[in-house]
Design a protein around this motif. Structure first.
Motif, PDB file in Angstrom:
ATOM      1  N   PRO A 475       0.805  -1.231   0.000  1.00 31.98           N
ATOM      2  CA  PRO A 475       0.000   0.000   0.000  1.00 31.98           C
ATOM      3  C   PRO A 475       0.832   1.273   0.000  1.00 31.98           C
ATOM      4  N   LYS A 476       2.078   1.203   0.454  1.00 33.15           N
ATOM      5  CA  LYS A 476       2.928   2.397   0.424  1.00 33.15           C
ATOM      6  C   LYS A 476       3.265   2.807  -1.007  1.00 33.15           C
ATOM      7  N   ASP A 477       3.147   1.880  -1.967  1.00 28.31           N
ATOM      8  CA  ASP A 477       3.423   2.204  -3.355  1.00 28.31           C
ATOM      9  C   ASP A 477       2.256   2.903  -4.045  1.00 28.31           C
ATOM     10  N   SER A 478       1.130   3.040  -3.362  1.00 29.72           N
ATOM     11  CA  SER A 478      -0.016   3.751  -3.944  1.00 29.72           C
ATOM     12  C   SER A 478       0.328   5.225  -4.097  1.00 29.72           C
ATOM     13  N   GLY A 479      -0.270   5.860  -5.110  1.00 30.65           N
ATOM     14  CA  GLY A 479      -0.043   7.283  -5.327  1.00 30.65           C
ATOM     15  C   GLY A 479      -0.156   7.642  -6.791  1.00 30.65           C
ATOM     16  N   ASN A 480       0.174   8.912  -7.118  1.00 29.04           N
ATOM     17  CA  ASN A 480       0.116   9.426  -8.480  1.00 29.04           C
ATOM     18  C   ASN A 480       1.509   9.361  -9.110  1.00 29.04           C
ATOM     19  N   TYR A 481       1.587   8.741 -10.282  1.00 23.72           N
ATOM     20  CA  TYR A 481       2.839   8.574 -11.000  1.00 23.72           C
ATOM     21  C   TYR A 481       2.776   9.347 -12.321  1.00 23.72           C
ATOM     22  N   SER A 482       3.906   9.810 -12.786  1.00 23.68           N
ATOM     23  CA  SER A 482       4.058  10.429 -14.103  1.00 23.68           C
ATOM     24  C   SER A 482       5.457  10.118 -14.614  1.00 23.68           C
ATOM     25  N   CYS A 483       5.671  10.400 -15.906  1.00 23.87           N
ATOM     26  CA  CYS A 483       6.984  10.114 -16.497  1.00 23.87           C
ATOM     27  C   CYS A 483       7.333  11.182 -17.518  1.00 23.87           C
ATOM     28  N   ARG A 484       8.604  11.254 -17.834  1.00 19.65           N
ATOM     29  CA  ARG A 484       9.136  12.136 -18.867  1.00 19.65           C
ATOM     30  C   ARG A 484      10.184  11.364 -19.662  1.00 19.65           C
ATOM     31  N   TYR A 485      10.500  11.891 -20.853  1.00 18.22           N
ATOM     32  CA  TYR A 485      11.561  11.264 -21.647  1.00 18.22           C
ATOM     33  C   TYR A 485      12.539  12.347 -22.099  1.00 18.22           C
ATOM     34  N   GLN A 486      13.676  11.896 -22.576  1.00 15.09           N
ATOM     35  CA  GLN A 486      14.760  12.793 -22.963  1.00 15.09           C
ATOM     36  C   GLN A 486      15.183  12.481 -24.397  1.00 15.09           C
ATOM     37  N   PRO A 487      15.209  13.505 -25.281  1.00 14.19           N
ATOM     38  CA  PRO A 487      15.728  13.260 -26.624  1.00 14.19           C
ATOM     39  C   PRO A 487      17.232  13.099 -26.599  1.00 14.19           C
ATOM     40  N   GLY A 488      17.757  12.431 -27.608  1.00 13.55           N
ATOM     41  CA  GLY A 488      19.179  12.100 -27.597  1.00 13.55           C
ATOM     42  C   GLY A 488      20.094  13.260 -27.903  1.00 13.55           C
ATOM     43  N   THR A 489      19.541  14.391 -28.389  1.00  7.38           N
ATOM     44  CA  THR A 489      20.416  15.489 -28.791  1.00  7.38           C
ATOM     45  C   THR A 489      20.819  16.379 -27.631  1.00  7.38           C
ATOM     46  N   ASN A 490      20.096  16.337 -26.550  1.00  6.83           N
ATOM     47  CA  ASN A 490      20.377  17.252 -25.445  1.00  6.83           C
ATOM     48  C   ASN A 490      20.261  16.485 -24.144  1.00  6.83           C
ATOM     49  N   GLY A 491      21.394  16.315 -23.458  1.00  3.25           N
ATOM     50  CA  GLY A 491      21.384  15.528 -22.233  1.00  3.25           C
ATOM     51  C   GLY A 491      20.728  16.214 -21.059  1.00  3.25           C
ATOM     52  N   SER A 492      20.467  17.518 -21.155  1.00  2.00           N
ATOM     53  CA  SER A 492      19.848  18.237 -20.043  1.00  2.00           C
ATOM     54  C   SER A 492      18.388  18.575 -20.289  1.00  2.00           C
ATOM     55  N   LEU A 493      17.871  18.225 -21.452  1.00  4.61           N
ATOM     56  CA  LEU A 493      16.496  18.581 -21.798  1.00  4.61           C
ATOM     57  C   LEU A 493      15.570  17.413 -21.533  1.00  4.61           C
ATOM     58  N   TRP A 494      14.519  17.691 -20.774  1.00  6.38           N
ATOM     59  CA  TRP A 494      13.479  16.698 -20.512  1.00  6.38           C
ATOM     60  C   TRP A 494      12.144  17.280 -20.950  1.00  6.38           C
TER      61      TRP A 494
END
Length: 633
Positions: A475-494
């Motif tokens: 039950p501790k794993d319950s909650g709101n999740y989201s995700c992002r991805y990163q393009p290969g051209t910029n290592g600092s851009l999400w």
């Protein structure tokens, strides 16, 4: 709806309109005359009032007085003036539009000029020869007789056929000069002029003689466009439209459709209108090519126009499809340049090719090139968010039989400030039991290189794959999740995060709870069974036989068989059953068989206390004692 509610709604609408009238006044409409504000005496004219979006009421005003009003569902209204043969028509007109109770301001006044009141003026030109070189300055003069007071009049240069005013002058003397600083081919035409009163009524002279102005060289180029588009599938229909500029000197012209690489025209149409159409039959790959159109006058001079801008029609065919690549990559920063290289497949060895760049959703090709080699580079300069999309390319032969390739594989180009938002899904679902395993999948473009999973109140989890595994969730794993991805051209851009996904982990049920539940159910069933047996044994009724020597015994079926006394075999089977009720007889705790010489058994029943408690032998029952004699077979 009651009258009170209706009244309140009406008041609210009136207040709303009043507030809008103070804060946002309606824009002024536009009034013009069709075919011209210069009208020949006795002709008809239409005054059209064009209002703002939502206008549905219109008024026509004549010299400051309301002359006509009408409602229409469109944003414009037309007022017809028929047989304008009276000078009272030659005044100033204006209109206004309305929406609800609101009215706009009056439009700019329109002076309606009616010809035929004065003698015709004289017209002349600074150039008397037939053909004028393009770029030459030409002046046309319009003047009246010397005895005419010219300072009371205004002058108008007209297109001779439609009487449409082209220029206006209000000189202090005569003549009035109309100048063309640099004539062009489209200035070729027939001209006339009039003079009219400056003040109402605007009575005008008869139009002057016609002056022909001819500018040498090609006529202005037409415009060509295609419907539904220039990238067509084999078997589809396409229509080319060719339109020319409006020129008063032109009547019927010959429109011609051309295809590059051919000497003969594809189609020709004769039309007095400003445009015409060319319908191609179901197109095939060999119809791929460059198209243009021209028009030509039907006179002895046979002057023709320049070719229109060319349109590239693409009908993919059966040649092997090319390959398309992007440099420096599929994802670029805003303002960067991208080069899309279209290369014909190896071992084709075709020459004289034209390469064309296409974009999905765009009805016409973006660029075309005819390089000497086997590939073409298409630059996309200063990329913006709207330049992102799916690109492909084709190639075709420039000479017969004009074979065309299939389109290349689609290449998806992205600009970093327009990257798509990812999506997050859970497998087997967002609602699982404690101790189960689940997988969260972050879905983004195929070129995504790195992913981050975020949970509210927890640290982010970055990894190189889009699947995040959660094992033995609680039950501790319950909650709101989201995700992002990163393009290969910029290592600092999400990218921006996905929409939140709510995960619910249900607590598991303890293993001994089921045993406890089953034990309780079994115990209740046993109790109910014992209670049923007890009730069944306590509802027995005893009867006795009376008067005769024949004895019978009556026993409850709930008692054991050995408890019941056997009856005599000689007892008659037709013994009568009777009932005696003693209304005030004292109750006995029990009835002894020794006091009954006839062998009758009596049972004393307390009807009120039977189901509540055991009867007390010392108490006198309230209800009467009931005796029953039962004949037993």
């Amino acid at each position: 709806m009651g009258p009170t509610v209706t009244l309140l709604i009406s008041i609210g609408l009136c207040l709303d309109w009043a507030v809008r009238a103070q804060q946002d006044p309606l824009p002024r409409p536009t009034l013009w005359a069709i075919p011209s504000p210069v009208v020949s005496k006795g002709a008809d004219v239409i005054l059209r009032c064009q209002g703002h979006l939502g206008s549905h009421r219109f008024q026509l005003w004549k010299d400051g007085e309301l002359r006509d009003e009408r409602n229409t569902s469109w944003q414009q209204a037309e007022f017809m003036l028929r047989n304008v043969d009276d000078w009272r028509y030659a005044v100033n007109y204006s209109c206004r539009s309305g929406q609800g109770p609101l009215w706009s301001e009056l439009s700019e006044p329109l002076a309606l000029v009616v010809t035929g009141a004065f003698p015709k003026p004289h017209i002349s030109s600074s150039h008397y020869y037939s053909a004028i070189t393009p770029g030459t300055t030409v002046t046309i003069w319009c003047y009246i007789s010397p005895q005419g007071p010219s300072h009371h009049y205004s002058f108008a240069l007209l297109e001779a056929k439609s009487l449409e005013p082209l220029q206006r002058q209000s000189p202090t003397g005569t003549p009035a000069a109309f100048s063309f600083p640099s004539v062009r081919a489209e200035d070729t035409g027939s001209y006339s002029c009039v003079y009219y009163r400056k003040t109402a009524p605007h009575m005008a002279s008869w139009p002057s003689q016609t002056l022909e102005l001819t500018v040498s060289g090609f006529l202005p180029r037409p415009t060509l466009w295609a419907q539904p588009g220039l990238v067509m599938t084999p078997g589809a229909n396409i229509t080319f439209w060719c339109s020319r500029p409006k020129m008063s000197s032109l009547g019927e012209v010959i429109f011609t459709l051309w295809k590059a690489g051919t000497q003969e025209p594809l189609q020709q149409q004769i039309s007095a209108h400003l445009w015409t159409s060319f319908l191609l039959p179901p197109v095939r790959p060999e119809n791929t090519g460059s198209y243009s159109c021209t028009y030509m006058v039907q006179t002895a001079s046979a002057r023709g126009s320049e070719h229109s801008e060319a349109l590239e029609l693409v009908v993919p065919g059966s040649l092997p499809k090319p390959s398309l690549s992007a440099l420096p990559g599929l994802v670029v920063e805003p303002g960067m340049h991208v080069i899309l290289q279209c290369r014909q497949p190896p071992k084709t060895f075709l020459n004289s090719l034209t390469f064309t760049l296409l974009k999905v959703g765009t009805p016409q090709p973006l660029q075309s090139q005819s390089p000497a080699g086997t590939s073409a580079d298409f630059p996309l300069l200063s990329m913006r968010a709207q330049d992102a999309g799916n690109y492909s390319c084709v190639y075709h032969e420039r000479m017969a039989p004009h074979q065309v390739s299939d389109a290349s594989e689609v290449l998806e180009i992205w600009v970093t400030d327009a990257l798509p938002k990812p999506s997050l899904i859970a497998w087997p679902g967002p609602d699982v039991a404690s101790g189960a395993n689940m997988t969260l999948l972050c879905q983004g473009p195929s070129w995504s290189t790195r992913f981050i999973l975020h949970k509210e109140g927890s640290m982010d989890t970055p990894q190189d794959v889009s699947q995040f595994s959660l094992t033995h969730v609680t039950p501790k794993d319950s909650g709101n999740y989201s995700c992002r991805y990163q393009p290969g051209t910029n290592g600092s851009l999400w990218t921006q995060p996905s929409d939140p996904l709510k995960i619910t982990v249900r607590a598991s049920v303890p293993s001994n709870t089921l045993l406890i539940t089953l034990s309780c159910v079994s115990f209740l069933l046993v109790c109910l069974l014992l209670l049923a047996i007890f009730c069944h044994r306590s509802i027995c009724i005893a009867g006795a036989l009376h008067r005769d020597n024949l004895k019978r015994f009556f026993c409850c079926p709930c008692l054991p068989q050995g408890v019941c006394l056997p009856h005599h075999a000689e007892a008659p089977r037709d013994e009568a059953l009777y009932t005696e009720v003693a209304k005030e007889r004292p109750s006995e705790p029990s009835v002894s068989n020794s006091k009954d010489p006839e062998g009758v058994t009596y049972a004393h029943l307390n009807l009120r206390t039977l189901n509540k408690r055991q009867a007390d032998p010392k108490e006198t029952p309230i209800e009467p004692t009931v005796y029953a004699t039962v004949s037993l077979d």
